[in-house]
Structures are given as structure tokens and as C-alpha cells.
Design a protein around this motif. Structure first.
Motif, PDB file in Angstrom:
ATOM      1  N   THR A  35       0.805  -1.580  -0.235  1.00 34.71           N
ATOM      2  CA  THR A  35       0.101  -0.078  -0.159  1.00 34.71           C
ATOM      3  C   THR A  35       0.686   1.055  -0.058  1.00 34.71           C
ATOM      4  O   THR A  35       2.337   1.131   0.452  1.00 34.71           O
ATOM      5  CB  THR A  35      -0.928  -0.524   1.131  1.00 34.71           C
ATOM      6  N   GLY A  36       0.535   2.711  -0.510  1.00 35.60           N
ATOM      7  CA  GLY A  36       1.142   3.682  -0.427  1.00 35.60           C
ATOM      8  C   GLY A  36       1.656   4.098   1.129  1.00 35.60           C
ATOM      9  O   GLY A  36       2.529   4.681   0.624  1.00 35.60           O
ATOM     10  N   PHE A  37       0.704   3.516   2.160  1.00 32.04           N
ATOM     11  CA  PHE A  37       1.103   3.948   3.734  1.00 32.04           C
ATOM     12  C   PHE A  37       2.767   2.966   4.181  1.00 32.04           C
ATOM     13  O   PHE A  37       3.416   3.680   4.480  1.00 32.04           O
ATOM     14  CB  PHE A  37      -0.367   4.115   4.294  1.00 32.04           C
ATOM     15  N   GLN A  38       1.758   1.887   3.300  1.00 30.48           N
ATOM     16  CA  GLN A  38       3.005   0.932   3.851  1.00 30.48           C
ATOM     17  C   GLN A  38       4.800   1.575   3.368  1.00 30.48           C
ATOM     18  O   GLN A  38       5.955   1.668   3.943  1.00 30.48           O
ATOM     19  CB  GLN A  38       3.494  -0.078   3.067  1.00 30.48           C
ATOM     20  N   ARG A  39       4.857   1.947   1.666  1.00 32.24           N
ATOM     21  CA  ARG A  39       5.582   2.827   0.877  1.00 32.24           C
ATOM     22  C   ARG A  39       5.932   3.207   1.317  1.00 32.24           C
ATOM     23  O   ARG A  39       7.553   3.711   1.655  1.00 32.24           O
ATOM     24  CB  ARG A  39       5.591   2.967  -0.224  1.00 32.24           C
ATOM     25  N   GLN A  41      10.748   6.526   4.221  1.00 30.59           N
ATOM     26  CA  GLN A  41      10.850   6.602   5.674  1.00 30.59           C
ATOM     27  C   GLN A  41      12.457   5.831   6.292  1.00 30.59           C
ATOM     28  O   GLN A  41      13.148   6.310   6.587  1.00 30.59           O
ATOM     29  CB  GLN A  41       9.810   6.698   6.165  1.00 30.59           C
ATOM     30  N   THR A  42      12.051   4.473   6.329  1.00 28.47           N
ATOM     31  CA  THR A  42      12.713   3.647   7.066  1.00 28.47           C
ATOM     32  C   THR A  42      14.432   3.454   6.388  1.00 28.47           C
ATOM     33  O   THR A  42      15.602   3.649   7.696  1.00 28.47           O
ATOM     34  CB  THR A  42      12.048   2.521   7.600  1.00 28.47           C
ATOM     35  N   LEU A  43      14.294   3.763   5.025  1.00 29.48           N
ATOM     36  CA  LEU A  43      15.437   3.690   4.608  1.00 29.48           C
ATOM     37  C   LEU A  43      16.116   4.559   4.214  1.00 29.48           C
ATOM     38  O   LEU A  43      17.372   4.687   4.506  1.00 29.48           O
ATOM     39  CB  LEU A  43      14.919   3.031   3.141  1.00 29.48           C
ATOM     40  N   SER A  44      15.933   6.136   4.659  1.00 28.79           N
ATOM     41  CA  SER A  44      16.010   7.113   3.949  1.00 28.79           C
ATOM     42  C   SER A  44      17.298   7.602   5.721  1.00 28.79           C
ATOM     43  O   SER A  44      18.417   7.617   5.384  1.00 28.79           O
ATOM     44  CB  SER A  44      15.424   8.339   4.432  1.00 28.79           C
ATOM     45  N   TRP A  45      17.188   6.767   7.137  1.00 29.29           N
ATOM     46  CA  TRP A  45      17.614   6.909   8.150  1.00 29.29           C
ATOM     47  C   TRP A  45      18.599   5.508   8.352  1.00 29.29           C
ATOM     48  O   TRP A  45      19.839   5.857   8.440  1.00 29.29           O
ATOM     49  CB  TRP A  45      17.027   7.518   8.934  1.00 29.29           C
ATOM     50  N   LYS A  46      17.622   4.429   7.807  1.00 27.58           N
ATOM     51  CA  LYS A  46      18.515   3.153   7.958  1.00 27.58           C
ATOM     52  C   LYS A  46      20.141   2.409   6.534  1.00 27.58           C
ATOM     53  O   LYS A  46      20.873   2.327   7.449  1.00 27.58           O
ATOM     54  CB  LYS A  46      18.251   2.433   7.362  1.00 27.58           C
ATOM     55  N   PHE A  47      19.363   4.076   5.685  1.00 28.83           N
ATOM     56  CA  PHE A  47      20.517   3.087   4.355  1.00 28.83           C
ATOM     57  C   PHE A  47      20.541   4.642   3.568  1.00 28.83           C
ATOM     58  O   PHE A  47      20.307   4.891   2.456  1.00 28.83           O
ATOM     59  CB  PHE A  47      19.947   2.169   4.152  1.00 28.83           C
ATOM     60  N   PRO A  48      21.543   5.800   4.417  1.00 26.62           N
ATOM     61  CA  PRO A  48      21.227   6.943   3.776  1.00 26.62           C
ATOM     62  C   PRO A  48      22.651   6.617   2.239  1.00 26.62           C
ATOM     63  O   PRO A  48      22.010   7.866   1.616  1.00 26.62           O
ATOM     64  CB  PRO A  48      21.876   7.635   4.457  1.00 26.62           C
ATOM     65  N   LYS A  49      22.980   5.925   2.166  1.00 27.86           N
ATOM     66  CA  LYS A  49      24.296   5.865   0.822  1.00 27.86           C
ATOM     67  C   LYS A  49      23.671   4.209   0.095  1.00 27.86           C
ATOM     68  O   LYS A  49      24.051   3.453   0.677  1.00 27.86           O
ATOM     69  CB  LYS A  49      25.265   5.870   1.491  1.00 27.86           C
ATOM     70  N   LYS A 100      -0.625  -2.808 -12.843  1.00 30.25           N
ATOM     71  CA  LYS A 100      -1.405  -1.654 -12.132  1.00 30.25           C
ATOM     72  C   LYS A 100      -0.688  -1.707 -10.663  1.00 30.25           C
ATOM     73  O   LYS A 100      -1.488  -0.721 -10.248  1.00 30.25           O
ATOM     74  CB  LYS A 100      -2.296  -1.139 -12.365  1.00 30.25           C
ATOM     75  N   GLU A 101      -0.339  -2.337 -10.232  1.00 30.60           N
ATOM     76  CA  GLU A 101       0.413  -3.156  -8.975  1.00 30.60           C
ATOM     77  C   GLU A 101       1.909  -2.520  -8.501  1.00 30.60           C
ATOM     78  O   GLU A 101       2.738  -2.682  -9.588  1.00 30.60           O
ATOM     79  CB  GLU A 101       0.668  -3.908  -8.007  1.00 30.60           C
ATOM     80  N   ARG A 102       1.899  -0.918  -7.113  1.00 30.29           N
ATOM     81  CA  ARG A 102       3.134  -0.024  -7.379  1.00 30.29           C
ATOM     82  C   ARG A 102       3.775  -1.149  -6.303  1.00 30.29           C
ATOM     83  O   ARG A 102       3.565  -1.638  -6.159  1.00 30.29           O
ATOM     84  CB  ARG A 102       2.892   0.908  -6.801  1.00 30.29           C
ATOM     85  N   HIS A 103       4.830  -1.281  -6.975  1.00 27.69           N
ATOM     86  CA  HIS A 103       6.167  -1.708  -5.708  1.00 27.69           C
ATOM     87  C   HIS A 103       7.134  -0.969  -5.901  1.00 27.69           C
ATOM     88  O   HIS A 103       8.112   0.146  -7.002  1.00 27.69           O
ATOM     89  CB  HIS A 103       6.323  -3.031  -6.240  1.00 27.69           C
ATOM     90  N   ILE A 104       8.393  -1.340  -4.757  1.00 25.43           N
ATOM     91  CA  ILE A 104       9.299  -0.771  -4.611  1.00 25.43           C
ATOM     92  C   ILE A 104      10.596  -1.308  -5.361  1.00 25.43           C
ATOM     93  O   ILE A 104      10.743  -2.642  -4.956  1.00 25.43           O
ATOM     94  CB  ILE A 104       9.777  -0.333  -3.144  1.00 25.43           C
ATOM     95  N   VAL A 105      11.814  -0.856  -5.939  1.00 23.95           N
ATOM     96  CA  VAL A 105      12.899  -1.095  -6.305  1.00 23.95           C
ATOM     97  C   VAL A 105      13.905  -0.777  -5.632  1.00 23.95           C
ATOM     98  O   VAL A 105      14.232   0.653  -5.657  1.00 23.95           O
ATOM     99  CB  VAL A 105      13.243  -1.070  -8.001  1.00 23.95           C
ATOM    100  N   ILE A 106      15.035  -1.843  -5.026  1.00 27.60           N
ATOM    101  CA  ILE A 106      16.077  -1.162  -4.409  1.00 27.60           C
ATOM    102  C   ILE A 106      17.120  -1.539  -5.391  1.00 27.60           C
ATOM    103  O   ILE A 106      17.439  -2.567  -6.132  1.00 27.60           O
ATOM    104  CB  ILE A 106      16.243  -1.737  -3.476  1.00 27.60           C
ATOM    105  N   SER A 107      17.994  -0.696  -5.416  1.00 25.61           N
ATOM    106  CA  SER A 107      19.499  -1.220  -6.798  1.00 25.61           C
ATOM    107  C   SER A 107      20.658  -0.657  -5.745  1.00 25.61           C
ATOM    108  O   SER A 107      20.377   1.175  -4.736  1.00 25.61           O
ATOM    109  CB  SER A 107      19.660  -0.342  -7.988  1.00 25.61           C
ATOM    110  N   LYS A 108      21.941  -1.353  -5.659  1.00 22.33           N
ATOM    111  CA  LYS A 108      22.818  -0.737  -5.331  1.00 22.33           C
ATOM    112  C   LYS A 108      23.967   0.393  -6.422  1.00 22.33           C
ATOM    113  O   LYS A 108      23.299   0.174  -7.775  1.00 22.33           O
ATOM    114  CB  LYS A 108      23.858  -1.880  -5.523  1.00 22.33           C
ATOM    115  N   VAL A 109      23.508   1.789  -5.658  1.00 20.03           N
ATOM    116  CA  VAL A 109      24.963   2.472  -6.491  1.00 20.03           C
ATOM    117  C   VAL A 109      25.814   3.170  -5.506  1.00 20.03           C
ATOM    118  O   VAL A 109      25.538   2.949  -4.223  1.00 20.03           O
ATOM    119  CB  VAL A 109      23.402   3.695  -7.184  1.00 20.03           C
TER     120      VAL A 109
END
Lengths: 656, 656
Positions: free
Chosen positions: B199-203, B208-216, B228-237
């Protein structure tokens, strides 16, 4: 078969014939918009009462135009055990009939137009070639206009009705006209005389004067020049010729009138057939059809119900059917496209269907969704599949269930209610279901709040379901009624939000309505502030970080659910009380109409089902099947016949 | 050049270039309707004040859609002494940009749609391929949304703005996400990680969590699956890659934003050019353009004037020009099509015009009327012909009058007022003309009355002119102000109708308005009955046969006129009083913009004209010409500069 303005008249007999032969019809409409209101969400609150929903749809949806109407006639061919279909796709547009005819204004909603555009909808066919129509009032008015015109032309009528004294400044003009005509009558060579173009008032004076001055021997008519100027033409005729011309003119006028009534004639024919009309999620289709082709919708829901039953005595909604037992358990998605696919698979049998000669056939493999004719066609297919499935549950199974079968009667005249959590249908034949809403809270909050804020507020209550009312209020249903009072009590000291029980909310609203009515009576044009509970100012700009979780100490259990809000369906079963039931369950079908071949097998009473259930069928499978049928009847008959049962169990369909 | 959604972006530079080069533009709009009100007649009463007319158009016309916009840029080619044109025909439609963007509803009027259909208008091009647009508020809102999204994605922003406490029931979910990411970071082979749709709330919680837990070291983005389902993709950069991706995303968003602003960018470019914009009967075009592409129209006429001058500092209405001296005497019909034909004949010269390379040329011989691009084109032609005619009146004559010539300045910012009897234009630069209406009566009567009944009532007064207000009232203008009091006096004992002077009517209306305002202040939501004079009951069903001719004994002369009511123009000249004038006549053109080659010849003052008039030109013909120019200046400057003149003669144009 595509029907537009240019081929409407030449194909109308085909439409009439299809209606005449059919066992049942399926219909579908495409509109220029769905909701003219602030937002669709606000318009379809999950705890609307049927009355509220009707009022909302009437207020916010009737200004749109139904501009494509699909009609698919299904006729059962007993020889080959298949259905023969005749599908029509009508384009409809209120082209003004004449300068004095109504100039209809209608609303378009960009998102709906854009959606139809993306489906390849042809707007030019609507706007350039749509079939005109009139509602009953407009038709009556036009007939009166024609009658008046005729009696004016007859002269006598004009005199009798409202003869005008010739004003001083017109006398000279009229005298000149009379002189011209007298000269014309003495000239044996001239057959007709064109008068100069003049005003409508002057033409009225001429008609009136001529009717007593020259009651016989001349024919008077108004023609339009190329420049659109109207002028009077006088011709010499004997009495016989005059009558012939009158009759010719009358016949022409009748034809013009029929042309103006246009597409409404198709709806009248469907209505007059009194046959079963099937639709998918058809409430809006029915409302628009009546509103556009009969008369503006009545203010009151009960009047709407009466009117609808008058126009369409037997309606069946396939979305409601698919959302009810025994289908509910085996059909996950009741959207038309998904339903159609599902009903091709076991335990369902796709029906044998063939399009009639001269009618193009639809291919369900290559979807043409949202063309009204196609949607009507697959709605009919869905109905047949589901009806036949009910037959398969009988002992012995019946392969083909007709549109007149008693088996489907429980679904008659119950229209699916979109997104209402605990009232599955609008009951056209009596009072509606009245679910107990003792697990529902009414919450008021600052307009900055979002769904997530409400989830957070009620995080201690486990699964909740949120139903927005407007920017600053929502219904929240809890999984257990016992939690309601805890929530209300604990919220008493809250500053940014307010919680009341559903009963309190309804009570206050009724009180407010009474006050509004009183005030209206007292000073007619006064509109009263609806007294929506306002959030007190100190926290009005509270954002989510300030919202405390409500009652985190309350001892209730909850489960983690990681799904979208709309999947959080109530876990509980709702209780209904059916009060003041007076309507009967079904309009009895005309005995003459009912196909005799079906009668014997299908006129099964509850006691007969009982019999089959308890003894006739030796196999447990058969017993289960009969139980399914009984469950269906129980589930649907609630609002119609069981006036005495104080509370009945009703399971909410899973798919909305 | 036809511009739709698909070729808009690739041709925008051509539009900008045409605007950049042009000497002036002509514009035209096509709408989905004209009047949403009860009837067009009621909306355009002949005695509307400019304020009333503005309010009516604002209330009843702004819900329609301007869906085709014609822009024709005219550039003068000094070498070949001809105009080079670039004509654009834009199809415009408010396609919703995203799920959260405004879902515009607009009204269609059947008669307008039917008319356009009969002209071959292509509605599919509007609805399927129209260029989207946003007004300024919507654009601002969208920019804010993008900014918010970006700051949320940046993490820091989300934390700073509104960090959410993770609710109990979400903690487990978030912990699982963190665990997954930690595993992913340790796995050297995997480059990216797809999280489950949520859900949008979960995203929000995840971001929010990732921004302080993995700032870089990671890049987080939301993608949509095919379903049309929204999901988060994490990539190493690494940091550089992260920034590059951010910038790429930012650029993409900016482009999306520009696409959404769409057609409004063309209007902004026209406005920013500050160049002369010509239109024919352009009040509605201007109102719609501002309403649709800038902001909803202000409540007050004066604010509208200020706003219009801000957006379009120089407007010129060819219908007003053609209805004013020296054109009025030689142009009978000022409808665009007729005007265009008339201006091809002597004493006018059709201008030399050529379409620019790559632009299709219009052929005025085969009319394409009501295609906005074509209408804009011929509007420009009409303007050039009329401007050049003014030049021909100078001594020595000037063959080509430019868009910056002083000669046309008197016409700037005066918009034609359709069907107002005695106020030819809305003055955007100051107060409007205030004609004395001392020959006008306000009449109230039963709703059964028709125009002919009014003619009969006033039959003793000779030529009258009727201007309907609504079903039960109308203004009647008499040919002589002296008749007014006679009519009022004699009507005192009438039962079925009432007559009051225009001054009495205005006085009562202002009194009523004051009362309404007072009541509104007192009890906010109260709406007060407008106190329209009600006809007393005994005669409310009077039909024409009971209407006596008013004052048949009054000693006034009259003439028989056998023409339509709209041709019965007042015989008298109206008197204007210009009060409280503060605005200046013209916005001074930017000196840098004014073409130096024109300056010398055209900066002619009144005294210079006087000089030419009295001595410079030896021929009487020349003298007459100069008189014409002076008459034009006098006629138009009324509302702007002549604050001191107590009353000025103004002739009403013959053609409305």
C-alpha cells in the motif's frame, strides 16, 4: 448491428421483430460521465443507505448523456438447443428537432471520455449521426404543437382558440394581402400566389383573416425560402383537393413526430414487451434509460421503484447474481470481462449461441469491451451460463434454464449496489435491507488527514474498514461491535477528531433534516448550514505526526494484514432487520407468457426443494447442490417475503 | 497546420517562432456550447449593462469547453509588401494527467454540437487526440506534488516533513523489508531487489525507514507492474550514480510537467509577446481563454478587465470595428463570413497575403468556416482590410497600415457587446458607457404573453423595440422619451401587467440587492427571494385576446413597419453620460516595439487631423475622408478620455 440516425428508420422493423421474438434481452449503456460530484469516492460511501445512494446518483449522474445503447435479444431455438442472438448497438444524441424543440445540455467527464477514447469509441458517430429522442413530456408537447398548428391552419381552430384583434398598424398590411388574394382568385391562369415573407405574428393574422374571409376554395401553407425566410403560399383548390392536401400534410407531420421520438420508440417497445431485461451492474443504466427516454427521475426512491417496475417489470442484474450464493464461492471477480472469462470454465458451461442471419457475430476471444452492443451480448451470455448452472444443481439436472424459470425469480428486480459494504442490492419490489451497523463509527477529523492517519488512529483495533464520506469525515467499521463503545469513550477528550456511533450519527442527521424542513417551511428560501460537526481550531492543522494511536492499551487482538484497504473486508457477518415489508417478492409473470415446456420442471416450491433435499436424491453431492439453491433463495428473499423473520443471516459478497 | 496531442511537442518550436516573428495575431475558439442558461435570448437582453452581461456569460457559459483554438500569426514582409501567415488549428482536451489530477467536467449544448457536426467538425480529434492543458493553479499544484515526491524520495525531506510512527501492525512488515535489504546488500551478485507490491502507506514507511537506515549506497524507486500494482525497487549505487539517476528522474519529471501544462504554454507565449491580438466578436473567446488556461474568472467585472489587460494588453475586435464609423455606413452585415466577402469589394482592397513555407494555405473561395484556424485567418484578413482603409483616408493616403499604427489605437481593448441595443462595447481600459435609458420601460406580465401581445399592448406608440428579460418581463423601448410617462400613468389601473420606467426598475433592483447583501451578512446562508414583481392572480391566465391595446387614444404618431422585430431598431439617438472616468484611452505601446517606419506618418494627433481637414487637402473628397477619421475617434474615445463632455452623440450600429 450498428444503428445510427441514417439507418434507424429502415431498420426499426428489425428491432421490433427482435423484441417480439426474444425470450429475454440484455442491455448496456455508455455514458459521457459517471459522477459529476466532487469525487466518485465521496459519491459511493460504503455505508450509504439505498435512499442516499439513489439521491447521490440522481443528483450527480443524471446530467451525463447516455449516448450508446446496446440491446441484445436472445431467442432460444429448441430444435438445435441453442440461443439465437440479435445484437444492436445504437448511437444516441439529442439533436434538436426544430428551433422550438428542447436544446439539451449534458455534462462530459474528462476521465470517462478519455477512457472511452482509449477503447476506440467513435464520438463522431454520436455527435454527427446519433439517433434523436424525446422523453414523454417532450413528445406530448410536440404533439400539442402539431395539433395547434393544424387547428391554426384549419382556420376555425385559430378563431376558436385565440383570435387576435388586428392592431391598427397591421390593418393596412392585411388589407393589402386580401386585395392580392382577391386579384389572384379572379386571375384564371395563376394557380398559386406567393406572399412576401413576414413575421410570425403577421402570418397568424393572415391565417386568421383568410379562414373567415375565404373559408373555401383556397389552400394556405407556410413555406421557407432558401434564405430561411418564412412566407405564405396560397393555392386554388377544390374541397377534395384541399382535404387530400390536409391529409398528406398530417401524415407527413406524424412521420416527423415519430422521427423526433426516435430512439425512445425502441425503449417503449422493450418496456411494452414486459420481458426479462438483463444487465450487468445495471442501476445507472436503468436510471439513465428512464431519465432520458421517459421522464426526469422522481425525488423519492420509492417513487423511482414504482416507476421502474412500471417500465421494466422484470430486471435481472448479473453482477448481483454473480455476487450471491452459490456463485459467490466460485467467482472471484465479478467485473463483466472477468465474469465472462470465468463462466467459460468448469463448473460452468459456455452456452451454445449463434447470431441470427444478417447480424454480425461477436467474437468473445477478441474483446470489444465497452461497445454497448458487445457488453449487452456478453452480459446475456453470463446470465445464461449462471442460470444453467442453477439448473445443473437440480435433481435431475436441467441442462437449459429458461428466462421464465422459477429458478431465477429470486434475482428479479434486485439491482446491485456498488461498493456498499453491507447492502448488496436495491430492492425494486419492496423495502430495502436494513443492516445493523452496530460495529460502525462515524469519525470527524481535520481535512489534512489521510487514510493512513485513520489506520494509525485505530491501529489497536485490528482490522478496520474505512469508508470516506468527505474531506473531514468517514465511517470506520470495526471487526467487533463491542469495540465501538471503547472507541467512543476514549475519544471523548480528543481535540482534533470526534467519534460517534453510527446510531448517534443517524439520529443527529435525522434531527438536522427535520430542522432543515422546519426552517424551509418557516422562511421558504432559507438554506440552513448542515451543522456538520466542525473540528475545533487548535488542532485543525494537525498532521499525521501528531495523531496518537487510539486506545493502544485496549485489550483487543489484531492481525497483521499487508494488503490494500479495499481488500480489508469485514470479517463479521452483518445482521439485517427487515421491517415494514409490504411488497411481494416477485411480480407474477403473466401465465400466458410462461413457456409451458418449462413450467412443470421449474415451478419448484421450497417444500419441493426440501423433498429433493431429504429423500429424492440419494447422493450427498445432490444434497449439497440443493442446499446451495436453498441458500440462494434464503439470501435473496430476505427483503421481499420474510417480513416475519426478525433477523436473518446475510453474507456479504466478497467482490465489489 | 493542424496540431493535436501527438504532434504538439514536435511542433511547439514552430508555434513559438511564429509568435516571436509576428506583427499581430488573430485568434478564434470553438466551444462545446454557448449558453447553459434557460435560453440564449434571456441571456442577452438588449438592455443588459456590461456588468450584467459579464455576470450572465460567466455564470452560463464558462462550463462549456473551448475545444478548438485557432491562432493565425501575421508577419508583414516589407520587401514584397505582403503579409506572411502561419495558421494553427489546435484541438484541446483536458485529458487527466494522472489519477490525482483534476477530472474536468464540461457541458455540451446539443444545438452547438449539432451545428459543428453539420460543419464537418471532427469530435474524435478533440476527445481522442486533444492537447491537454492546466490552468495556473493546477500547474502550481502539480509542481508542488512533484517537489513533495522528490523530497520524499530523497528521504531527508520525508523525515523533516512528516515522519510517521510505524504502527504496531506494520512493524513486522517493515522489519522483514529491512532484513531483505540487508541480505541483498551482502549478496554481491544481485544488482537490484524487487519488493512485494504494497500500500501507499507502507511505501511511505519503507522510504522513511530506508532514508535513515541506509542513507547511502542504495537507490529506491517505485515502479508499477503490468497489473498496475506499485512496488519498490532497490538498487545498489555509488553516490555519483545515485545523483545521476536523481537528475535523470528530475529531468523526466520536468518534461512530464511541461506535457501536462500542454496547450497553456501556447497561450502563455501569446500573452508574453504583448502583441496585438485580433478577434471577431471576441468577448467569449477572451473569457474562455482566461478561464481555461489561466484561472477561474473573477466575480467582479472590473477585476476581469484588469486581468484581461494583464494577459492580453492589446486586443482588437473586428466586429466592433466593422460596426463603427467609417465602416458602419458601408458594411451591412458584420457576421464574419459576410464581412470577409464585403471587404473584398470596393472601397476595400483585399490584402496581399501568403502562407509561410510548410504551412498549408487556406482558400477563402471554398469556405471552411467554423474551423478555428480558418476563422482566425479570415479575421486577420478583415482587420488588415479595414486598417488599410483607414490609411486610405489619410492625406496623403497610406497603403499599408501596420498593427502598431496610431490609426487603429482607438479600437484597442474594446470588445463588441452582442445584442446590447445602446452600448456597443465592453471597455477593458476604464468605465463603460452609461447610456440614458429614458425611453425604456420595464414591463411585467403573465407568462402566457408572447411578443405579439406586447406589440399589441403598445400598438399606439408606433415603433417599439422589445427586449425579453424572462418569461414574465421585458424591456420595451419607445421611440420618444416623452411617451414613457404616458405609458406608466395609463398602466396604473391595469391588472394583468405592470409598467415602470427604466430608472424605477434600476432603483428597485439596487434596493433589492442591498437587502440581499444585508440579509447575507445577517444570516450567512440565507438566500432571499428576488422580489420579482408578481402578477396578481385574477388575470394570470389571461391570453392575448384579453389584452387591451394600451393608450389607443394617446396622440402619438406611428408608422406601419412590416419587418421582423429584430429589425425594428430604435429611431432615436441615445444619449450617453460618461461618469467617473479614470482609465486612459490606450495602453501606450512600448516605444521600442513600435516600427520606426510607421511612426512618422501615423502619430497623428487630433490637431493634425484638424490641419489636414482645414487646409492641407485641397479636395473636398479628402476633407470628407478626414471627417470620417475624426468621427471614428470621437465615437470610440467616449468612454476613455472625454470625462468632461457631459453628453455625446453616439450612433448605434445597424447590424448586431
Amino acid at each position: 448491428m450498428e444503428i445510427i440516425r441514417s439507418n434507424f428508420k429502415s431498420n426499426l422493423h428489425k428491432v421490433y421483430q427482435a423484441i417480439e421474438e426474444a425470450d429475454f434481452f440484455a442491455i448496456d449503456g455508455e455514458f459521457s460521465g459517471i459522477s459529476d460530484g466532487p469525487s466518485v469516492t465521496a459519491l459511493t460511501s460504503g455505508f450509504d443507505t439505498p435512499e442516499e445512494r439513489y439521491q447521490k446518483l440522481k443528483k450527480h449522474s443524471m446530467d451525463f448523456l447516455l449516448f450508446q445503447f446496446g440491446l441484445c435479444a436472445f431467442k432460444y431455438d429448441h430444435t438445435d438447443s441453442k440461443y439465437i442472438t440479435k445484437s444492436f448497438n445504437f448511437y444516441v444524441f439529442p439533436k434538436p428537432f426544430s428551433r422550438s424543440s428542447p436544446d439539451v445540455k449534458f455534462v462530459c467527464q474528462s476521465s470517462s471520455i478519455d477512457f472511452l477514447a482509449s477503447q476506440g469509441f467513435d464520438f463522431n458517430k454520436v455527435f454527427c449521426s446519433g439517433i434523436p429522442y424525446l422523453n414523454q413530456e417532450e413528445e406530448r408537447h410536440l404533439r400539442e404543437q402539431f395539433d395547434e398548428k393544424r387547428s391554426q391552419a384549419n382556420g376555425a381552430g385559430a378563431l376558436a382558440k385565440c383570435p387576435v384583434t388586428i392592431p391598427e398598424d397591421q390593418r393596412k398590411f392585411i388589407d393589402q394581402v386580401i386585395e392580392k388574394i382577391e386579384n389572384f382568385l379572379q386571375n384564371k391562369e395563376k394557380k398559386s400566389l406567393d406572399l412576401e415573407p413576414c413575421t410570425g405574428f403577421q402570418r397568424k393574422l393572415i391565417y386568421q383573416t383568410l379562414s373567415w374571409k375565404f373559408p373555401k376554395g383556397i389552400h394556405v401553407e407556410t413555406l421557407e425560402t432558401e434564405k430561411k425566410e418564412r412566407h405564405i403560399v396560397i393555392s386554388k383548390v377544390d374541397e377534395e383537393e384541399r382535404k387530400r392536401r390536409e391529409q398528406e400534410k398530417y401524415a407527413k407531420e406524424q412521420e416527423e413526430l415519430n422521427d423526433a421520438v426516435g430512439f425512445s420508440r425502441v425503449i417503449h417497445a422493450i418496456a411494452n414487451s414486459r420481458k426479462l431485461v438483463v444487465g450487468h451492474n445495471m442501476l445507472l443504466d436503468v436510471m439513465h434509460t428512464i431519465h432520458q427516454f421517459y421522464c426526469p427521475l422522481p425525488a423519492d426512491l420509492n417513487e423511482f421503484k414504482e416507476m421502474t417496475i412500471c417500465v421494466f417489470p422484470r430486471l435481472l442484474d448479473t453482477k448481483l447474481m454473480a455476487s450471491t450464493q452459490p456463485f459467490k464461492d466460485i467467482i472471484n471477480n465479478t467485473s463483466l470481462a472477468e465474469l465472462e472469462k470465468r463462466l467459460k470454465e468448469t463448473p460452468f458451461d459456455p452456452p451454445k449461441v449463434e447470431s441470427a442471419e444478417g447480424f454480425p457475430s461477436y467474437d468473445t476471444a477478441s474483446e470489444q469491451l465497452h461497445e454497448a452492443g458487445y457488453d449487452a451480448y456478453i452480459t446475456g451470455l453470463c446470465f445464461i451460463s449462471m442460470a444453467n448452472y442453477l439448473g445443473s444443481l437440480l435433481g435431475p439436472p436441467k441442462v437449459c434454464v429458461s428466462a421464465r424459470s422459477k429458478l431465477i425469480e429470486p434475482f428479479f428486480n434486485k439491482l446491485f449496489l456498488m461498493r456498499v459494504m453491507d447492502i448488496p442490492y436495491l430492492n425494486l419490489e419492496g423495502p430495502d435491507l436494513q443492516p445493523k451497523r452496530d460495529h460502525v463509527l462515524h469519525v470527524t477529523f481535520p481535512k489534512e488527514w489521510k487514510t493512513s492517519d485513520l489506520y494509525q488512529l485505530f491501529s489497536a483495533f485490528g482490522n478496520i474498514q474505512i469508508s470516506w464520506i468527505d474531506d473531514t469525515s468517514a465511517f470506520v467499521s470495526l471487526s467487533q461491535p463491542e469495540q465501538v463503545q471503547i472507541a467512543v469513550n476514549t475519544s471523548k477528550y480528543a481535540e482534533s477528531y470526534r467519534i460517534q456511533t453510527y446510531a448517534e450519527y443517524v439520529g443527529k442527521k435525522q434531527e438536522d433534516n427535520k430542522q432543515v424542513k422546519r426552517k424551509w417551511t418557516e422562511d421558504s428560501w432559507k438554506e440552513v448550514d448542515r451543522k456538520q460537526p466542525k473540528v475545533s481550531s487548535p488542532c485543525s492543522h494537525t498532521n499525521s505526526k501528531n495523531i496518537p494511536a487510539l486506545l493502544v492499551t485496549a485489550h483487543v487482538c489484531f492481525t497483521v494484514r499487508t494488503c490494500l484497504p479495499h481488500l480489508l473486508l469485514p470479517m463479521c457477518v452483518s445482521h439485517f432487520t427487515a421491517t415494514g415489508m409490504t411488497g411481494k417478492r416477485n411480480l407474477s409473470p403473466d401465465p400466458e407468457e410462461a413457456g409451458s415446456e418449462d413450467k412443470e420442471l421449474e415451478e419448484i416450491s421450497d417444500s419441493e426443494l426440501e423433498q429433493i433435499d431429504s429423500c429424492a436424491d440419494p447422493f450427498p453431492e445432490g444434497r449439497r447442490k440443493v442446499k446451495k439453491l436453498k441458500r440462494m433463495k434464503k439470501e435473496l428473499s430476505l427483503a421481499g417475503t420474510v417480513a416475519d423473520s426478525p433477523a436473518m443471516l446475510f453474507e456479504v459478497p466478497d467482490t465489489w
